[in-house]
Design an enzyme around this catalytic site. Structure first.
Site, PDB file in Angstrom:
ATOM      1  N   GLY A 560      34.912  24.019  95.647  1.00 47.09           N
ATOM      2  CA  GLY A 560      33.598  23.950  95.030  1.00 47.09           C
ATOM      3  C   GLY A 560      32.555  23.546  96.045  1.00 47.09           C
ATOM      4  O   GLY A 560      32.751  23.622  97.260  1.00 47.09           O
ATOM      5  N   GLY A 561      31.407  23.072  95.545  1.00 46.71           N
ATOM      6  CA  GLY A 561      30.289  22.791  96.410  1.00 46.71           C
ATOM      7  C   GLY A 561      30.517  21.630  97.371  1.00 46.71           C
ATOM      8  O   GLY A 561      29.859  21.538  98.391  1.00 46.71           O
ATOM      9  N   PHE A 562      31.443  20.702  97.046  1.00 45.60           N
ATOM     10  CA  PHE A 562      31.642  19.533  97.877  1.00 45.60           C
ATOM     11  C   PHE A 562      32.929  19.592  98.685  1.00 45.60           C
ATOM     12  O   PHE A 562      33.183  18.713  99.489  1.00 45.60           O
ATOM     13  CB  PHE A 562      31.644  18.267  97.027  1.00 45.60           C
ATOM     14  CG  PHE A 562      30.272  17.873  96.568  1.00 45.60           C
ATOM     15  CD1 PHE A 562      29.418  17.194  97.409  1.00 45.60           C
ATOM     16  CD2 PHE A 562      29.825  18.209  95.301  1.00 45.60           C
ATOM     17  CE1 PHE A 562      28.144  16.848  96.994  1.00 45.60           C
ATOM     18  CE2 PHE A 562      28.567  17.868  94.877  1.00 45.60           C
ATOM     19  CZ  PHE A 562      27.713  17.180  95.725  1.00 45.60           C
ATOM     20  N   SER A 564      37.315  21.324  99.108  1.00 45.25           N
ATOM     21  CA  SER A 564      38.457  22.078  98.611  1.00 45.25           C
ATOM     22  C   SER A 564      39.531  21.115  98.126  1.00 45.25           C
ATOM     23  O   SER A 564      39.615  19.975  98.575  1.00 45.25           O
ATOM     24  CB  SER A 564      39.016  22.979  99.711  1.00 45.25           C
ATOM     25  OG  SER A 564      38.027  23.866 100.182  1.00 45.25           O
ATOM     26  N   VAL A 565      40.390  21.614  97.206  1.00 43.36           N
ATOM     27  CA  VAL A 565      41.460  20.809  96.624  1.00 43.36           C
ATOM     28  C   VAL A 565      42.792  21.441  96.995  1.00 43.36           C
ATOM     29  O   VAL A 565      42.968  22.656  96.883  1.00 43.36           O
ATOM     30  CB  VAL A 565      41.323  20.722  95.093  1.00 43.36           C
ATOM     31  CG1 VAL A 565      42.405  19.822  94.524  1.00 43.36           C
ATOM     32  CG2 VAL A 565      39.957  20.184  94.715  1.00 43.36           C
ATOM     33  N   LYS A 578      41.620  16.193  97.417  1.00 41.54           N
ATOM     34  CA  LYS A 578      40.314  16.828  97.556  1.00 41.54           C
ATOM     35  C   LYS A 578      39.713  16.420  98.895  1.00 41.54           C
ATOM     36  O   LYS A 578      39.491  15.237  99.169  1.00 41.54           O
ATOM     37  CB  LYS A 578      39.408  16.400  96.409  1.00 41.54           C
ATOM     38  CG  LYS A 578      38.023  17.018  96.460  1.00 41.54           C
ATOM     39  CD  LYS A 578      37.236  16.606  95.237  1.00 41.54           C
ATOM     40  CE  LYS A 578      35.826  17.167  95.274  1.00 41.54           C
ATOM     41  NZ  LYS A 578      35.045  16.772  94.100  1.00 41.54           N
ATOM     42  N   ASP A 674      27.946  16.101  85.336  1.00 41.09           N
ATOM     43  CA  ASP A 674      28.450  17.466  85.612  1.00 41.09           C
ATOM     44  C   ASP A 674      29.584  17.814  84.651  1.00 41.09           C
ATOM     45  O   ASP A 674      30.646  18.278  85.065  1.00 41.09           O
ATOM     46  CB  ASP A 674      28.916  17.585  87.063  1.00 41.09           C
ATOM     47  CG  ASP A 674      28.961  19.045  87.532  1.00 41.09           C
ATOM     48  OD1 ASP A 674      28.360  19.908  86.856  1.00 41.09           O
ATOM     49  OD2 ASP A 674      29.591  19.318  88.563  1.00 41.09           O
TER      50      ASP A 674
END
Length: 863
Positions: A560-562, A564-565, A578, A674
């Site tokens: 996502g925007g912050f 990877s997992v 994460k 969110d």
């Protein structure tokens, strides 16, 4: 002694013989024969029709799930070449021993990737059907040739009649597309056709309608269908060679732009009816049926054993037959017989290869040793050649044609240029960059010939003009190297320019490196600040430990925007790691956030196990959630079955309790900011937990509002975000949107819908005004509409309460929990003029007011 009850027709004779010849019987043999006939008739009446004549390995029932594992599947066999099969349905052989059809998992060596396929295996039916290691299994159809699956992948025949193949990580690979149709079971037939059938034994779906590279006796190719060859004998991905049925016959091509024809069997007909042309493989022929004409037959050898026909990667269409003598498959016919030798096939020598008497070479200039091509593989000449200098349309002045005399090309149907002499033919190609070669055919006079153009060059062949009664030359376009005759002045300018550029680049590089080293020095001083262990802080891991537990971050679950997992394992516990890649926080703020989120614990919040803050590496370690995020279950992205109403209610309650804890039970209120399905994770039993606190905000108890920049995801933002003054009630609004999506089974903003239905909130407003809320309930869930309609309507009203424009009119999350528990009713006087999401989205398009990209950080995918 009397034998046990006969389990197959092959044992029937032996049972009869044993009973009638038993030495202890004193009654006439006819009496026992009469009794046996009665027993057989009675059993035939009772037994299901599918298994009356064979073992019941050939069929499967609904709601059955198979795991690709040798221990889990009864019929699993390895072969001498390293291949293996794991049969799911297996047809009894027609004789005691022999080739049989089966469907299940198949792998080529080294067996690290599997196909779900139909294949022919050698079996015996002596004591139940068993596969032997005789011969090598032959795949005749596969569902996932472009995407093989791994060990522990699953195949499921769902309750709604869909055959679904999923990889080991749960991702959808292939499905039959028969969902919702009346399917009773699955069967592999005597002809090798994998069939889904209904209660009346009528075929609903069959593998014969979706051919790959093989035809079986009795199988037809309908008009528009194709056989497409495998890349190699061990690589099942599609080759560029294919055979297609067209209205006027059967044709074989190599895929290019346009496709290049290398074989045709056309039928002259004035086709006026609606019946499509079809090609059927029968014993002794390949028959082409065209409207209002007699079938046109391609003769084949009569079958003495099991046969199949395969289009191979070299362009041949070969007929194979099982040889009992050699216990192997042998080629009994090459169906395409129009060619004098293999050199006429398009892939005989790969791209640009020249085939001469079965030998492959790279093109050379006629009467010259100058070469513009090199072999793709020196040891495998049949793989073809590649240009030493790739052709560039920006350098058309450097194009030249390489002349090959007495060379021909397989495709004579390609573009015919308006040129009747050799020079015009060559010039027409040089003026067109997409032209890669021209072939000029002529008789006695080369000023009157035919010019053919190709945009991609496959195998060429040398010819004997006297044998073919015509002459042919080929001209291959090549790219010349830059001219070596440039003037001294130009060379000097080039050298001077290069020198100045090099000096400037060097100075710039030194400056950048110096600034970087200084910045890094101060950054590392800041990064290496020693933090004392803080009370309640989760476990602090080293970066090396997390890199090891995730196997060097090899299995990505989502991004996502912050960041990877990745999936990992610490001890015996599976975790989701994460890695923050674009976080703008300093280290102190990062650790403060870890302390805050890590110190709270609730059954409906994803547990933060630990973290890493080592120099510039910042990672968070969460518990693993095997069902992944909520969006994959309510948007039907993976062809999953709809969630029942009880499961949806439990998920809604779990989300509400998690938010209630954050808002009202922590020392400082925590606004998540969110809330969306991608940030709601599900465990094995579909219990929901909130995740991803990357955008959360701490709010003191004495604060009525806080001012912050816009953050979150389009479609879930409350109207007050436009003022940048928010409370925890923005989470209540987002909860209302998620609640609406769960009930309606779709996204809040879905551009694939009709224009009036793109925004679900607008649709809700119209349906609420017309008092027809039932219209927007998820139609895939029959129990919501049929059995729980009243409860669902109440839940929709709760969603509308949460979506009120004024934050003060929305309920608190503790009030929402009470409504869900039945202790409180939904407020009656609701305002249906819900905020239009477009206004919030347009505001987000201004980067100065939006702190994160539209795709916010997620922990999606199975954990």
């Amino acid at each position: 002694m009397v034998r046990p009850f006969c389990r197959s027709p092959h044992q029937l004779h032996h049972c009869h013989a044993d009973i009638s010849s038993h030495p202890s019987t004193m009654l006439p043999a006819n009496f026992f024969f009469f009794i046996l006939v009665i027993v057989i008739i009675a059993l035939a009446t009772i037994a299901p029709p599918v298994s009356a004549e064979r073992y019941d390995y050939s069929t499967a029932n609904l709601s059955t799930r198979w795991v690709n594992n040798a221990a889990a599947l009864q019929h699993s066999v390895g072969y001498s070449d390293g291949s293996a099969v794991r049969a799911i349905v297996l047809r009894s052989p027609k004789t005691f021993y022999g080739p049989s059809y089966a469907a299940g998992f198949f792998c080529s060596p080294p067996c690290d990737a599997f196909l779900f396929a139909v294949y022919i295996v050698y079996t015996n039916s002596g004591a139940g059907i068993t596969m032997t290691t005789t011969g090598i299994p032959q795949v005749v159809w596969s569902a996932n040739r472009a995407r093989p699956v791994r060990e522990n992948a699953t195949l499921e025949l769902t309750y709604n009649g869909n055959l679904v193949l999923s990889d080991a990580d749960g991702s959808l690979v292939w499905s039959s597309g028969s969902s919702g149709r009346s399917v009773a079971g699955m069967e592999i037939t005597d002809t090798g056709n994998l069939v889904l059938f209904d209660q009346r034994n009528v075929t609903v779906w069959q593998s014969f309608d979706h051919p790959t590279d093989t035809l079986l006796p009795g199988q037809s190719l309908m008009e528009g269908m194709k056989l497409r060859a495998n890349s190699t004998t061990t690589n099942s991905t599609e080759n560029r060679v294919y055979m297609a049925v067209q209205p006027d016959g059967l044709f074989a091509y190599v895929e290019s732009t346009p496709p290049q024809l290398y074989y045709s069997h056309s039928v002259n007909t004035n086709k006026s009816g609606k019946d499509p042309t079809k090609v059927t493989f029968t014993n002794g022929s390949l028959s082409i049926f065209v409207q209002s004409t007699q079938p046109s037959n391609i003769s084949l050898p009569q079958a003495s054993s099991t046969q199949y026909m395969r289009l191979e990667f070299d362009g041949h269409l070969r007929l194979y037959e099982w040889s009992n003598t050699g216990a192997k498959w042998t080629v009994v016919s090459d169906v395409i017989k129009v060619f004098p030798d293999d050199c006429a096939f398009p892939m005989a020598c790969g791209k640009y290869g020249i085939c001469t008497g079965g030998q492959c070479t790279c093109p050379l200039q006629s009467n010259s040793s100058l070469s513009y091509f090199k072999p793709v593989d020196e040891r495998k000449a049949n793989l073809g050649c590649s240009p030493l200098t790739p052709i560039s349309c920006q350098e058309m002045r450097s194009h030249q044609l390489l002349a090959l005399t007495d060379a021909s090309y397989f495709d004579v149907s390609h573009t015919i240029l308006n040129a009747t002499n050799r020079d015009d033919c060559k010039q027409s190609c040089l003026k067109n960059c997409s032209c890669r070669a021209v072939m000029f055919r002529y008789g006695q006079n080369d000023s009157d010939g035919t010019c053919f153009s190709v945009s991609e060059v496959f195998s060429l062949q040398t010819i004997q003009p006297e044998a073919l009664h015509y002459n042919s030359s080929a001209y291959l376009k090549v790219q010349l190297s830059p001219s070596a005759s440039a003037s001294t002045a130009n060379k000097t300018k080039a050298i001077l320019g290069a020198t100045i550029s090099a000096i400037l680049i060097l100075v710039l590089a030194i400056t950048v490196i110096t600034l970087y080293v200084q910045r890094r020095k101060y950054q590392e001083i800041d990064e290496e600040i020693d933090f004392e262990p803080l009370p309640g802080m989760p476990v602090r891991f080293s970066y090396e430990k997390l890199r090891e537990c995730t196997k060097d971050f090899s299995k990505k679950l989502g991004e996502g925007g912050f960041g990877s997992v990745f999936e990992g394992e610490i001890g015996e516990e599976r975790v989701a790691v994460k890695r923050l890649e674009s976080a703008k926080q300093g280290k102190k703020e990062f650790l403060a956030e870890v302390e805050t989120i890590g110190s709270i614990e609730h059954i409906n919040l994803v547990r933060l196990i630990g973290f890493c803050a080592e120099k510039s590496n910042r990672l968070l370690v969460y518990e693993y959630m095997p069902r992944g995020s909520l969006d994959r279950w309510i948007y039907y992205r993976y062809n999953n079955d709809p969630l029942d109403w009880c499961t949806r209610c439990r998920i809604i309650m779990d989300i509400a309790k998690g938010l209630c804890y954050l808002h009202e039970e922590c020392r400082r209120k925590i606004a998540h900011l969110d809330i969306k399905p991608q940030n709601i994770l599900l465990d094995e039993k579909f219990n929901a937990k909130l995740a991803d606190f990357g955008l959360s905000k701490l709010i003191d108890r004495d604060q009525s509002k806080v001012v912050t920049v816009m953050r979150g995801t389009p479609g879930y933002l409350a109207p007050e975000w436009l003022t940048s003054q928010i409370t925890e009630k923005v989470d209540v609004y987002s909860f209302g949107v998620v609640l609406l999506e769960i009930i309606c089974g779709r996204k809040n903003i879905d551009i694939s819908q009709p224009e009036e239905s793109v925004q679900l909130i607008n649709l809700l407003r119209e349906k609420a005004k017309d008092n027809v809320l039932i219209d927007i309930i998820d139609k895939k869930s029959t129990d919501m509409v049929s059995h729980h309609q009243e409860e669902v309507i109440k839940m929709l009203k709760l969603a509308m309460w949460c979506l009120q424009n004024e934050s003060s009119r929305r309920p608190s999350m503790s009030m929402v929990v009470k409504v869900l528990e039945g202790a409180v009713s939904v407020e009656n006087c609701l305002d249906y003029s819900f905020a239009n999401a477009n206004s919030v989205i347009s505001a987000q398009d201004n980067p100065s007011t939006y702190s994160a990209p539209p795709s916010a950080s997620i922990l999606s995918g199975p954990r």
